[in-house]
Enzyme design. Structure first.
Site, mmCIF file in Angstrom:
data_model
loop_
_atom_site.group_PDB
_atom_site.id
_atom_site.type_symbol
_atom_site.label_atom_id
_atom_site.label_comp_id
_atom_site.label_asym_id
_atom_site.label_seq_id
_atom_site.Cartn_x
_atom_site.Cartn_y
_atom_site.Cartn_z
ATOM 1 C CB THR A 198 9.985 -10.390 -12.435
ATOM 2 O OG1 THR A 198 11.017 -10.233 -13.397
ATOM 3 C CG2 THR A 198 9.295 -11.728 -12.638
ATOM 4 C CB SER B 78 -1.743 -3.333 1.675
ATOM 5 O OG SER B 78 -0.599 -4.095 1.980
ATOM 6 C CD GLN C 119 -5.813 -0.541 8.486
ATOM 7 O OE1 GLN C 119 -6.536 -1.443 8.860
ATOM 8 N NE2 GLN C 119 -4.504 -0.579 8.640
ATOM 9 C CG ASN D 148 -3.638 4.085 9.908
ATOM 10 O OD1 ASN D 148 -4.024 5.162 9.463
ATOM 11 N ND2 ASN D 148 -2.475 3.949 10.520
ATOM 12 C CG HIS E 250 0.176 -6.779 5.181
ATOM 13 N ND1 HIS E 250 0.353 -6.468 6.501
ATOM 14 C CD2 HIS E 250 0.427 -5.652 4.490
ATOM 15 C CE1 HIS E 250 0.692 -5.194 6.621
ATOM 16 N NE2 HIS E 250 0.745 -4.683 5.407
ATOM 17 C CB CYS F 293 4.257 2.602 9.717
ATOM 18 S SG CYS F 293 3.484 1.458 8.554
ATOM 19 N N GLY G 57 0.809 -1.209 0.000
ATOM 20 C CA GLY G 57 0.000 0.000 0.000
ATOM 21 C C GLY G 57 0.843 1.260 0.000
#
Length: 398
Positions: A240, A202, A182, A154, A204, A328, A74
């Site tokens: 890739t 994102s 979120q 978040n 995860h 974070c 994200g």
């Protein structure tokens, strides 16, 4: 030896990868390991896996498949949306509007852009963390090229009036980006209904692995590559493709959309149960964030007269995983910028606790968590000279 109790309540930081997601990914490590950019037939399965994931995500958003671009996370998606828009539309203007409670992926990108000639307006929020639509409209200038406002916060879980923001942006001919890291997979989102031009997400946060995300870019938005080096992602994002994790994210999105309403209902019930239990047993406590316009799994408490770090350590010793804010910024000693923006003084903002649930949590766990919080807060306050002084000043004199 008894296995240590673990109650995981930090799903806003990251989520467990679901077994079905792992199962979907495994063949792409050892069986279908071809580079999807290669022309031979062996790589066709890799291309198919990516195509299917792109279709699943596009359908979840009401978007076209060619509007989904896979990224590493994200944060990358946020950086791409802001920096590439500033570069592509610099002839039109140099002004961006955002808020004071954005994730640091947005705030730090804006700081970087300000050093390169872009002007940024940071909107205030009310005590619940929601922007004023009037202030947003007043902040628009002839040179405004982008509005970037998160879908849901978040830390405090507040959901912004995204549909109305999109309407304002569309009325003024301004691009609208939303950081939906979120919210995606937790709230129904339709990019056309909300007039969203770019959206970050994102993997995860929705039971997919770490290291994969995407940026939705509406057809006609003329931003260019952010990562250069190859022709992947229709020449817009070199490198890739991370095939296995893209496949995993696609499967996670399928599962998330299938269970969305049922999951929201269960998490809301558990959230409200825990909120009420803590609020009724722990005095001098408040709920941060909007009580109504809120992510189903988010609780953010502020406890007066304690330090959040001490609270987290003692909860961890009791087998409870929580946080004081964004993962974070977990190494920072400063109070949350989000809590300061909603008007909390430093001393109360330091006593915050964010708990984010999942569908796997139980009512029995919530009972244990509430009792543990009560005991830990009482213990920490018993060692606090500030609490002692407060109680002396507020004790009844007969």
């Amino acid at each position: 030896m008894n296995e240590k109790k673990l109650i995981y309540l930090d799903n806003a930081a990251t989520t467990k990868v679901k077994p079905e997601v792992v199962e979907a990914m495994l063949p792409y490590f050892t069986e279908y390991y071809g580079n999807p950019s290669s022309v031979y037939e062996f790589s066709e399965e890799s291309r198919k896996g990516i195509t299917h994931a792109r279709e699943v995500i596009a359908n979840a958003l009401g978007a076209k498949t060619n509007e989904i671009y896979f990224t590493g996370c994200g944060t990358e998606s946020d950086n791409w949306a802001l920096k590439a828009t500033a570069e592509a539309y610099k002839e039109k203007g140099n002004h961006i509007i955002t808020t004071k409670i954005e994730h640091h992926a947005i705030l730090h990108s804006c700081e970087w852009l300000e050093k390169h000639g872009v002007e940024v307006t940071y909107l205030d929020v009310d005590e619940n963390g929601r922007i004023s639509l009037e202030e947003l409209e007043q902040a628009i200038r002839p040179e405004t090229i982008l509005i970037s406002i998160m879908f849901a916060n978040n830390e405090i879980g507040t959901i912004e009036p995204v549909k109305e923001i999109g309407q304002i942006a569309r009325k003024h001919g301004i691009l609208f980006h939303t950081d939906a890291v979120q919210a995606f997979g937790h709230e129904p989102i339709n990019v056309d209904e909300y007039n969203i031009d770019m959206l970050s997400a994102s993997g995860h946060k929705i039971n997919a692995p770490k290291g994969v995300g995407f940026l939705y870019i509406r057809t006609g938005v003329k931003i260019r590559s952010f990562i250069h080096g190859g022709a992947q992602e229709r020449k817009r994002r070199g490198g890739t493709e991370n095939v296995a994790q893209i496949v995993g994210m696609g499967r996670a999105v399928e599962l998330a959309m299938e269970s969305l309403e049922q999951r929201k209902a269960k998490e809301t019930e558990l959230r409200d149960y825990l909120m009420e239990k803590v609020m009724s047993t722990v005095p001098y406590t408040r709920i941060n964030g909007d009580r109504k316009n809120r992510l189903a799994n988010n609780i953010n408490f502020a406890f007066q007269f304690i330090e959040g770090e001490s609270l987290l350590i003692m909860l961890d010793m009791a087998g409870i995983c929580g946080s004081s804010g964004s993962a974070c910024t977990s190494g920072s000693l400063d109070p949350s910028h989000v809590l300061l923006a909603i008007g909390l003084p430093h001393e109360i903002a330091h006593g915050s606790l964010r708990l984010t649930l999942s569908e796997e949590n139980t009512k029995e766990e919530m009972d244990y968590v509430a009792e543990t919080i009560k005991n830990v807060v009482e213990r920490l306050r018993s060692m606090s000279p500030l609490y002692e002084d407060f109680m002396k000043k507020n004790s009844c004199v007969r």
